[in-house]
Design an enzyme around this catalytic site. Sequence first.
Site, short mmCIF file in Angstrom:
data_model
loop_
_atom_site.label_atom_id
_atom_site.label_comp_id
_atom_site.label_asym_id
_atom_site.label_seq_id
_atom_site.Cartn_x
_atom_site.Cartn_y
_atom_site.Cartn_z
N CYS A 2 11.73 -6.77 9.95
CA CYS A 2 12.30 -7.99 10.52
C CYS A 2 13.12 -8.75 9.48
O CYS A 2 12.74 -8.84 8.31
CB CYS A 2 11.20 -8.92 11.01
SG CYS A 2 10.10 -8.17 12.18
N ARG A 27 18.06 -3.10 7.09
CA ARG A 27 16.61 -3.11 6.87
C ARG A 27 15.87 -2.37 7.99
O ARG A 27 14.69 -2.10 7.86
CB ARG A 27 16.11 -4.56 6.83
CG ARG A 27 16.67 -5.34 5.67
CD ARG A 27 16.51 -6.83 5.90
NE ARG A 27 15.13 -7.23 5.84
CZ ARG A 27 14.57 -7.86 4.81
NH1 ARG A 27 15.31 -8.14 3.76
NH2 ARG A 27 13.31 -8.22 4.83
N TRP A 74 11.48 -5.68 14.08
CA TRP A 74 10.94 -4.33 13.92
C TRP A 74 9.55 -4.43 14.53
O TRP A 74 8.66 -5.05 13.95
CB TRP A 74 10.90 -3.98 12.43
CG TRP A 74 10.52 -2.56 12.15
CD1 TRP A 74 11.35 -1.47 12.19
CD2 TRP A 74 9.23 -2.07 11.75
NE1 TRP A 74 10.64 -0.33 11.86
CE2 TRP A 74 9.34 -0.66 11.59
CE3 TRP A 74 7.99 -2.66 11.54
CZ2 TRP A 74 8.27 0.14 11.21
CZ3 TRP A 74 6.92 -1.87 11.16
CH2 TRP A 74 7.07 -0.48 10.99
N ASN A 100 8.85 -13.25 10.62
CA ASN A 100 8.75 -11.95 9.97
C ASN A 100 7.35 -11.88 9.38
O ASN A 100 6.98 -12.73 8.57
CB ASN A 100 9.82 -11.86 8.86
CG ASN A 100 9.67 -10.61 8.01
OD1 ASN A 100 8.93 -9.69 8.38
ND2 ASN A 100 10.37 -10.58 6.89
N GLY A 101 6.55 -10.90 9.80
CA GLY A 101 5.19 -10.77 9.28
C GLY A 101 4.23 -10.43 10.40
O GLY A 101 4.65 -10.00 11.49
N GLU A 481 9.49 14.32 -2.72
CA GLU A 481 10.60 13.42 -2.42
C GLU A 481 11.64 14.13 -1.55
O GLU A 481 12.17 13.55 -0.59
CB GLU A 481 11.22 12.93 -3.74
CG GLU A 481 12.52 12.16 -3.62
CD GLU A 481 12.44 10.92 -2.74
OE1 GLU A 481 11.33 10.49 -2.39
OE2 GLU A 481 13.51 10.40 -2.38
N LYS A 485 12.88 12.99 2.22
CA LYS A 485 14.28 12.75 2.63
C LYS A 485 14.59 13.50 3.91
O LYS A 485 15.19 12.96 4.82
CB LYS A 485 15.27 13.22 1.54
CG LYS A 485 15.39 12.38 0.32
CD LYS A 485 16.05 11.04 0.51
CE LYS A 485 15.08 9.95 0.81
NZ LYS A 485 14.27 9.33 -0.14
N GLU A 488 12.58 12.01 7.04
CA GLU A 488 12.88 10.66 7.52
C GLU A 488 14.23 10.54 8.21
O GLU A 488 14.37 9.73 9.12
CB GLU A 488 12.73 9.62 6.39
CG GLU A 488 13.75 9.70 5.29
CD GLU A 488 13.49 8.70 4.19
OE1 GLU A 488 13.01 7.59 4.47
OE2 GLU A 488 13.77 9.02 3.03
N HIS A 504 -3.59 28.37 -0.49
CA HIS A 504 -4.97 27.95 -0.22
C HIS A 504 -5.11 27.35 1.17
O HIS A 504 -6.00 26.53 1.41
CB HIS A 504 -5.44 26.98 -1.30
CG HIS A 504 -5.51 27.62 -2.65
ND1 HIS A 504 -6.48 28.54 -2.99
CD2 HIS A 504 -4.70 27.51 -3.73
CE1 HIS A 504 -6.27 28.95 -4.24
NE2 HIS A 504 -5.19 28.34 -4.71
N LYS A 599 14.12 -0.62 6.00
CA LYS A 599 14.50 -0.50 4.59
C LYS A 599 13.54 -1.28 3.70
O LYS A 599 13.17 -0.83 2.64
CB LYS A 599 15.92 -1.04 4.41
CG LYS A 599 16.45 -0.95 2.99
CD LYS A 599 16.70 0.48 2.59
CE LYS A 599 17.20 0.63 1.17
NZ LYS A 599 17.05 2.03 0.71
C1 F6R Z 1 12.34 6.41 1.59
C2 F6R Z 1 12.22 5.01 1.23
C3 F6R Z 1 10.86 4.40 1.25
C4 F6R Z 1 10.75 3.34 0.15
C5 F6R Z 1 9.42 2.58 0.29
C6 F6R Z 1 9.23 1.58 -0.82
O1 F6R Z 1 13.66 6.85 1.51
O2 F6R Z 1 13.17 4.34 0.96
O3 F6R Z 1 9.86 5.35 1.13
O4 F6R Z 1 10.84 3.96 -1.09
O5 F6R Z 1 9.38 1.93 1.52
O6 F6R Z 1 10.26 0.67 -0.86
P1 F6R Z 1 10.62 -0.12 -2.17
O7 F6R Z 1 11.11 0.86 -3.17
O8 F6R Z 1 11.67 -1.10 -1.75
O9 F6R Z 1 9.35 -0.78 -2.63
#
Ligand code: F6R
Length: 604
Positions: A2, A27, A74, A100-101, A481, A485, A488, A504, A599
């Site tokens: 949000c 976001r 959101w 927001n929250g 990682e 990517k 997501e 295993h 985000k």
């Molecule tokens: C994945 C991604 C998330 C963030 C996570 C933490 O591409 O961006 O996994 O890494 O939500 O966010 P920050 O780094 O802003 O604390």
Amino acid sequence: MCGVVGVTGNKNATEILVSGLEKLQYRGYDSAGIFVDQPDGTDYLVKTTGSIADLRKKIGPEVQGTAGIGHTRWATHGGVTIENAHPQFSSDERFYLVHNGVIENFQELKDKYLQGVHFHSQTDTEVVVQLIDKFVKEGMSTQDAFNKTLSLLENSSYAFMLMDREEPETIYVAKNKSPMLIGLGDGCNVVCSDSIAMLNVTHTFLEIQDGDMCIVKPDEVIVNDADGNVAERETFEVSVDPSASDKGTYPYYMLKEIDEQPNVMRKLSAEYLDEAGHPTIDADLVDAIKDSDRIYIVGAGTSYHAGLVGKMQLEKLTGIPAEVHVASEFAYEDPLLSEKPFFIFLSQSGETADSRQVLVNVNKQKLPSLTITNVANSTLSRESTFTLLLQAGPEISVASTKAYTAQIALEAILAKAVGEAKGQSAALNFDLKGQLAVVAQGMQSIVEEKNEINQIAEDYFVEANQAFYIGRGIDYTVSIEAALKLKEISYVHAEGFASGELKHGTIALIEPGTPVIGIITQAGTAGLTRSNLEETAARGAKTLSIVKKSLARPEDTFVIPDVDELLTPLLSVIPAQLLAYYTSLNKGLNVDLPRNLAKSVTVE
Ligand code: F6R
């Protein structure tokens, strides 16, 4: 997650609100709305479950007021519907609220205080605005009713903006855990969850704290602290160039941000290493880490993955043991700490609620901490003892790319600084400046192979239901990682796996055609990972490899330049970022705004 925006003063509120919401779209959101009030009593509530562009189309020319609030939602409580979109309002439509929250005890409050009240949404937020209305009807002023309602919220996170139609120029603001800033303009004041939303109005922001309740009017801002006393809060300037968040000629921010990585490496090197290659990190920070007996690294998602690399760098170059934790787990584990711990928080946004909860606990114990973040003056940055900025420029795409590599490079610089201060030969002999130049050059050569990578994405991933990245040691951390990517943004179910662990149990999932990508950059384990890759090929997997040049064979798919073993993630991740990008693109998905994701994750 949000986003909230508000404005009151001498300007057209609608344009400021909608362009603010446009800036917050990155976001992640699923619905949006604005409420604009006008001194003549006419007011407008416009909401949509579509995009901000849809919201803009729904707003008629008659919406001309100078005070209003807006929100990108959101969903947490209640589905994605117009009714659940914010602003939420009281039954008599006197009060309008954005939030927001999460209000954890909303059901209890509803049952206890609001029997018989008709609710038009399933949100936790509506309970708050109905409560305020109830207390006002019982004779309280709006301010007292707002304060009383806030005092009833338990274990909750919120950034609220409240408007009362009987005070059209006033915005009541309250914050606990969720980010919220007040911007000071010329003849108008603004409120927002992220300064990027309001940089075209002001660059001066007021830092408000958890528990604050503020009254924002066109020409004044009154801050009351948690005890109800009027408080002074410091202002700060935000100097981000708004054009840095433009997409330019790129179809998606993610591709732009992948391409920016060579320059981010050069910038970090210039910013944090002197001519001779020695780190120029604040001596107090270096001393604080040097004096610790254990380093605790905390992060979420991609930042956690960057922390896994940082642990290896810090241990090798400083000799201090380090451990890495998923923030949401660590926050409530009540962990046994060493005698002299030092905490490092990794967070692109600096706002992640899970990480912040750990920092709150750390601060209660008066322990030293560092936040490594991309956002100056973000909550984690303000509340930790030290901050190092990633200098990566705004990262807009939901999938993090350049922040991940910037975090790893900066962790290496920090590790060298502490290691040098401790006289560790591994740190003293580490030509980090030279190696970062090789990395930048290497990244450049990989991002220039877009056509080939696009083709591989089409051939291997677009039709796949699952995929595996495998590796050992530092390559394993990149595997996780790389898999994140892919899943997501392309919705291909992907896992990163320690290559030796696959047999295993998980190897049972390998079917004919399953793509398995081996990451091979460490001389000591290259042969083992190759064998594990072969084991999957023997069961029908379509195998690919990302291999360091000195370990490469003619059949390898991606050959990345040779670089120090502690820095290989900076290169091995780039083909994986591009594979995820092109898989998503070829599936016709919205690369920058994947479903269900946000985000900046500001709820726990
Ligand atoms: C994945 C991604 C998330 C963030 C996570 C933490 O591409 O961006 O996994 O890494 O939500 O966010 P920050 O780094 O802003 O604390």
